[in-house]
Design a protein around this motif. Structure first.
Motif, PDB file in Angstrom:
ATOM      1  N   ASP A 143       0.866  -1.217   0.037  1.00  0.00           N
ATOM      2  CA  ASP A 143      -0.039  -0.040  -0.076  1.00  0.00           C
ATOM      3  C   ASP A 143       0.932   1.268  -0.015  1.00  0.00           C
ATOM      4  O   ASP A 143       1.854   1.303   0.601  1.00  0.00           O
ATOM      5  N   VAL A 172       0.876   5.151   0.833  1.00  0.00           N
ATOM      6  CA  VAL A 172       0.104   6.037   1.705  1.00  0.00           C
ATOM      7  C   VAL A 172       0.950   7.328   1.870  1.00  0.00           C
ATOM      8  O   VAL A 172       2.039   7.470   1.783  1.00  0.00           O
ATOM      9  N   SER A 173       0.120   8.359   2.031  1.00  0.00           N
ATOM     10  CA  SER A 173       0.663   9.877   2.141  1.00  0.00           C
ATOM     11  C   SER A 173       1.120   9.925   3.717  1.00  0.00           C
ATOM     12  O   SER A 173       1.033   9.106   4.429  1.00  0.00           O
ATOM     13  N   SER A 225       0.089  11.797   5.809  1.00  0.00           N
ATOM     14  CA  SER A 225      -1.051  12.014   6.846  1.00  0.00           C
ATOM     15  C   SER A 225      -1.878  10.331   6.709  1.00  0.00           C
ATOM     16  O   SER A 225      -2.824  10.505   7.239  1.00  0.00           O
ATOM     17  N   SER A 226      -1.253   9.288   6.333  1.00  0.00           N
ATOM     18  CA  SER A 226      -1.626   8.047   6.412  1.00  0.00           C
ATOM     19  C   SER A 226      -2.994   7.873   5.547  1.00  0.00           C
ATOM     20  O   SER A 226      -3.833   6.994   5.673  1.00  0.00           O
ATOM     21  N   LEU A 267      -4.644   6.354   2.063  1.00  0.00           N
ATOM     22  CA  LEU A 267      -4.167   5.457   1.040  1.00  0.00           C
ATOM     23  C   LEU A 267      -4.246   6.144  -0.400  1.00  0.00           C
ATOM     24  O   LEU A 267      -5.356   6.548  -0.735  1.00  0.00           O
TER      25      LEU A 267
END
Length: 407
Positions: free
Chosen positions: A22, A24-25, A27-28, A30
């Motif tokens: 995954d 993710v950024s 800031s979590s 997706l």
């Protein structure tokens, strides 16, 4: 084993393979899910590179993988020896056309009555096809443009319901035929409620939820009005939304009070809806549908019927694209009833599947130290091309005659 390497974002669309984890950024959030094919990403999300750059992502973990299409899978499937049994596509095309005629002209009594009789005969034809098709989910149909329609939904529910009934009651062929027919006709009451053409170009408005809850009663009334007297068909259409715990409709039946045919159609209807439901990553995979069915079965469905379906499709249903523990990839063909985690797999990559050779099918139950490591996608659903009608949209297929019992 397939190696994972980190690819710079600017070069991502030049690579082949799948997202290995995954993305993710900071800031979590997706951004890209694991397992997504880069080839699909290029087609469906051409702005993905800018999205990644805007979130400060510079490199993406990519695992090399062979991407194959439904057409390629079909070509390989044709060379399998012995052949894999599949539903005759013409049967699905004819049934879909016939259902469209009946739904679109439901307020025309003459067309409706004749159409229902024809659908009953088509249901019996589908029942005979089911008996030849043990890999049932390989024969579920979908529109050529991947659009879900109530017509193909009815066909798919019919196939699944007939398959389940045949497994549970192999000595009751008449009951299996009735359940298959009921699966085909289970939502006919919605044709009075949903926005289908009335033959003059007019559309009905979309009803509210309370009105939709009347469709099973309306469906039973339409069948009775057309002369249908088979109680197994009528009760299954009326009661396919009853729940084991009594929370269903229209009669709030509980447990064993629900007709067996209705219990079977309910499970088939729920599973088909799960497989056909679209989420943010496309249609839900069959293995995800199995998990959802298991999670919601308690209190809603007859557990015996749920087990019968799961024993057929297994935890890795036919059509699921899988990666084996030795790195090879393939498509699940058939699950063993007493061993749901070790199905038969048609190899699509690896030494055993050279392009000009007969494709290899391995049975994981008898193959030592090889197991399924992960599931990628479904390639089993049969694409049903549109049936040409040459402008005669209300034509009923006259070669299908009404059963003698229908008058």
């Amino acid at each position: 084993m397939n190696s994972v390497k980190f690819i710079p974002v600017d070069l991502l669309f030049d690579e082949e393979g799948t997202i290995a984890a995954d993305v993710v950024s900071p800031s979590s959030v997706l951004l890209l899910p694991a397992g997504l094919h880069l080839q699909s990403l290029r087609k469906t999300h051409p702005g993905a590179l800018n999205l990644l750059r805007n979130h400060g992502i510079t490199k993406i973990p990519v695992k090399k993988a062979v991407f194959f299409t439904i057409e390629e899978f079909r070509n390989v499937l044709r060379r399998v020896q012995p052949p894999v049994s599949l539903l005759n596509p013409l049967a699905a095309q004819v049934a879909a056309h016939q259902m469209e005629v009946v739904y679109s002209h439901i307020r025309n009594r003459a067309v409706r009555e004749k159409g229902i009789r024809t659908l009953i005969t088509l249901g019996n034809t589908l029942c005979r096809q089911v008996k030849k098709t043990p890999q049932i989910t390989l024969s579920l149909g979908e529109d050529a443009e991947r659009k879900q329609t109530p017509f193909l939904h009815g066909i798919n529910v019919s196939l699944l319901a007939g398959h389940i009934a045949g497994r549970i009651f192999p000595l009751w062929p008449g009951f299996t035929e009735s359940v298959t027919v009921a699966g085909l006709l289970h939502d006919i009451g919605k044709s009075f409620l949903l926005p289908f053409s009335d033959g003059q170009g007019r559309k009905t408005s979309v009803p509210d939820r309370q009105a939709i809850h009347t469709h099973s009663l309306l469906g039973e009334a339409l069948l009775r009005d057309a002369g249908v007297t088979a109680q197994d068909v009528l009760s299954a259409v009326r009661s396919h939304h009853e729940s084991w715990d009594g929370s269903g409709y229209p009669d709030g039946l509980v447990g064993e009070a629900i007709p067996v045919g209705a219990r079977i159609v309910a499970v088939a209807n729920f599973f088909e809806n799960l497989v056909s439901t679209c989420d943010s990553r496309g249609k839900k995979r069959s293995d995800q549908a199995v998990s959802s069915l298991l999670a919601t079965a308690n209190g809603r469905f007859d557990k015996f019927i749920v087990r019968a379906l799961l024993a057929s499709v297994g935890l890795f249903p036919p059509g699921a694209v899988v990666e084996l523990s030795d790195g090879r990839r393939g498509v699940v063909l058939e699950s063993k009833e007493r061993d749901l985690v070790r199905p038969r797999v048609l190899l699509v990559t690896g030494e055993e599947s050279e392009k000009d050779a007969i494709p290899a099918v391995i049975d994981l139950k008898t193959t030592a130290n090889v197991f399924i490591r992960q599931v990628y996608d479904d390639y089993g659903k049969m694409t049903v091309p549109p049936l040409r009608r040459e402008g005669r949209s209300s034509v009923l297929f006259r070669k299908y005659h009404a059963p003698s019992s229908m008058g």
